[in-house]
Scaffold this motif. Structure first.
Motif, mmCIF file in Angstrom:
data_model
loop_
_atom_site.group_PDB
_atom_site.id
_atom_site.type_symbol
_atom_site.label_atom_id
_atom_site.label_comp_id
_atom_site.label_asym_id
_atom_site.label_seq_id
_atom_site.Cartn_x
_atom_site.Cartn_y
_atom_site.Cartn_z
ATOM 1 N N GLU A 94 84.828 -59.770 14.399
ATOM 2 C CA GLU A 94 83.994 -58.839 15.152
ATOM 3 C C GLU A 94 83.320 -57.852 14.203
ATOM 4 N N ALA A 95 82.226 -57.259 14.660
ATOM 5 C CA ALA A 95 81.429 -56.347 13.837
ATOM 6 C C ALA A 95 82.248 -55.174 13.311
ATOM 7 N N ASP A 96 83.147 -54.632 14.127
ATOM 8 C CA ASP A 96 83.925 -53.468 13.676
ATOM 9 C C ASP A 96 84.893 -53.839 12.549
ATOM 10 N N VAL A 97 85.441 -55.041 12.579
ATOM 11 C CA VAL A 97 86.333 -55.505 11.512
ATOM 12 C C VAL A 97 85.531 -55.713 10.228
ATOM 13 N N ILE A 98 84.385 -56.337 10.356
ATOM 14 C CA ILE A 98 83.528 -56.553 9.191
ATOM 15 C C ILE A 98 83.081 -55.219 8.605
ATOM 16 N N ALA A 99 82.715 -54.270 9.446
ATOM 17 C CA ALA A 99 82.299 -52.943 8.968
ATOM 18 C C ALA A 99 83.434 -52.255 8.213
ATOM 19 N N GLU A 100 84.659 -52.354 8.702
ATOM 20 C CA GLU A 100 85.799 -51.732 8.014
ATOM 21 C C GLU A 100 86.009 -52.352 6.634
ATOM 22 N N HIS A 101 85.863 -53.644 6.545
ATOM 23 C CA HIS A 101 86.031 -54.299 5.248
ATOM 24 C C HIS A 101 84.860 -54.016 4.319
ATOM 25 N N ALA A 102 83.675 -53.828 4.875
ATOM 26 C CA ALA A 102 82.534 -53.424 4.051
ATOM 27 C C ALA A 102 82.793 -52.037 3.466
ATOM 28 N N LYS A 103 83.329 -51.138 4.277
ATOM 29 C CA LYS A 103 83.654 -49.793 3.782
ATOM 30 C C LYS A 103 84.693 -49.868 2.671
ATOM 31 N N LEU A 104 85.689 -50.694 2.838
ATOM 32 C CA LEU A 104 86.727 -50.867 1.813
ATOM 33 C C LEU A 104 86.118 -51.409 0.514
ATOM 34 N N LEU A 105 85.269 -52.399 0.631
ATOM 35 C CA LEU A 105 84.631 -53.000 -0.532
ATOM 36 C C LEU A 105 83.768 -51.975 -1.270
ATOM 37 N N VAL A 106 82.944 -51.241 -0.544
ATOM 38 C CA VAL A 106 82.090 -50.223 -1.167
ATOM 39 C C VAL A 106 82.940 -49.118 -1.772
ATOM 40 N N SER A 107 84.003 -48.714 -1.090
ATOM 41 C CA SER A 107 84.897 -47.682 -1.633
ATOM 42 C C SER A 107 85.532 -48.142 -2.939
ATOM 43 N N ARG A 108 85.953 -49.399 -3.003
ATOM 44 C CA ARG A 108 86.535 -49.939 -4.247
ATOM 45 C C ARG A 108 85.505 -49.904 -5.373
ATOM 46 N N TRP A 109 84.252 -50.187 -5.064
ATOM 47 C CA TRP A 109 83.170 -50.126 -6.046
ATOM 48 C C TRP A 109 82.968 -48.685 -6.520
ATOM 49 N N LEU A 110 82.881 -47.776 -5.569
ATOM 50 C CA LEU A 110 82.628 -46.375 -5.919
ATOM 51 C C LEU A 110 83.787 -45.749 -6.693
ATOM 52 N N GLU A 111 85.001 -46.198 -6.432
ATOM 53 C CA GLU A 111 86.187 -45.668 -7.122
ATOM 54 C C GLU A 111 86.438 -46.349 -8.470
ATOM 55 N N GLY A 112 85.661 -47.368 -8.794
ATOM 56 C CA GLY A 112 85.836 -48.064 -10.062
ATOM 57 C C GLY A 112 86.907 -49.135 -10.042
ATOM 58 N N CYS A 113 87.393 -49.489 -8.861
ATOM 59 C CA CYS A 113 88.414 -50.540 -8.749
ATOM 60 C C CYS A 113 87.821 -51.928 -8.967
ATOM 61 N N ILE A 114 86.543 -52.075 -8.692
ATOM 62 C CA ILE A 114 85.830 -53.303 -9.031
ATOM 63 C C ILE A 114 84.528 -52.904 -9.713
ATOM 64 N N ARG A 115 84.072 -53.788 -10.591
ATOM 65 C CA ARG A 115 82.783 -53.655 -11.253
ATOM 66 C C ARG A 115 82.079 -54.989 -11.072
ATOM 67 N N THR A 116 80.846 -55.066 -11.503
ATOM 68 C CA THR A 116 80.161 -56.351 -11.432
ATOM 69 C C THR A 116 79.796 -56.809 -12.835
ATOM 70 N N ALA A 117 79.741 -58.115 -13.000
ATOM 71 C CA ALA A 117 79.317 -58.737 -14.248
ATOM 72 C C ALA A 117 78.027 -59.479 -13.951
ATOM 73 N N VAL A 118 76.919 -58.970 -14.497
ATOM 74 C CA VAL A 118 75.603 -59.582 -14.307
ATOM 75 C C VAL A 118 75.323 -60.416 -15.550
ATOM 76 N N VAL A 119 75.229 -61.720 -15.362
ATOM 77 C CA VAL A 119 75.060 -62.648 -16.471
ATOM 78 C C VAL A 119 73.583 -63.021 -16.556
ATOM 79 N N THR A 120 73.023 -62.890 -17.776
ATOM 80 C CA THR A 120 71.617 -63.224 -17.985
ATOM 81 C C THR A 120 71.467 -64.182 -19.156
ATOM 82 N N GLY A 121 70.344 -64.883 -19.148
ATOM 83 C CA GLY A 121 70.031 -65.831 -20.211
ATOM 84 C C GLY A 121 68.862 -65.355 -21.036
ATOM 85 N N ALA A 122 68.109 -66.311 -21.557
ATOM 86 C CA ALA A 122 66.957 -66.003 -22.405
ATOM 87 C C ALA A 122 65.978 -65.107 -21.666
ATOM 88 N N LYS A 123 65.462 -64.126 -22.379
ATOM 89 C CA LYS A 123 64.471 -63.176 -21.846
ATOM 90 C C LYS A 123 64.977 -62.442 -20.615
#
Length: 188
Positions: A94-123
């Motif tokens: 349901e939308a409310d469950v998904i919204a709660e998990h979105a908040k958790l995911l964004v909070s983990r990002w903002l708190e530094g618990c997760i980061r992202t690895a952006v992989v690039t190639g030539a140029k």
């Protein structure tokens, strides 16, 4: 999601049209979230919502974007995105469950618990983005590069909500090698 010629209108406002039921459920679940209070809600045709967060607790961050479309909630930050974040991959949650998990995911990002690895190639051509969890960094960088090895990655940029904290790493040739199979794992 959005045509280049289109622009959203502030939501809620007297110029915003109606939104679909899914978007309304997501809005209801997120509107009082402290992180969303500093964000900007906009309505897009035919009735979707976009939440853009560029500041948290008075500090500027790399934008976090959440948007509704076709009964999905997409969460985007650090050049990475996911659709309908939910526990245990419950795609029909349901939308409310998904919204709660979105908040958790964004909070983990903002708190530094997760980061992202952006992989690039030539140029600087984008090859892929994945998340980095707490723990030893080197194996995760290698795994990120190996994951997209067919695209010939050259660099992995580790991103956080604060741009000045981003770090880049050159892809070492041995990162792209597949691990050797041990004799007990060889096919028969």
């Amino acid at each position: 999601m959005i045509d280049a010629g289109e622009s959203g209108v502030p939501y809620p406002s007297n110029v915003a049209g109606p939104i679909d039921d899914w978007s309304e459920a997501i809005y209801s679940a997120l509107r009082d979230w402290d992180v969303a209070r500093d964000g900007e809600w906009t309505r897009w045709n035919p009735g979707y919502l976009l939440l853009t967060i560029t500041c948290v607790a008075g500090s500027e961050i790399e934008p976090v974007v959440l948007y509704t479309a076709d009964e999905e909630l997409t969460v985007n930050f650090g050049y990475w995105e996911t659709h309908n974040p939910a526990p245990y991959e419950l795609w029909d949650a349901e939308a409310d469950v998904i919204a709660e998990h979105a908040k958790l995911l964004v909070s983990r990002w903002l708190e530094g618990c997760i980061r992202t690895a952006v992989v690039t190639g030539a140029k600087g051509k984008w090859c892929g983005t994945t998340t980095i969890e707490p723990g030893e960094l080197a194996p995760q960088l290698k795994a990120a590069a190996r994951w997209v090895r067919e695209t010939h990655p050259e660099k992995v940029e580790v991103r956080t909500p604060v741009i000045r904290d981003w770090k880049s790493y050159a892809v070492e040739p041995d990162w792209l090698k597949l691990p050797a199979l041990s004799p007990d794992r060889l096919p028969e």
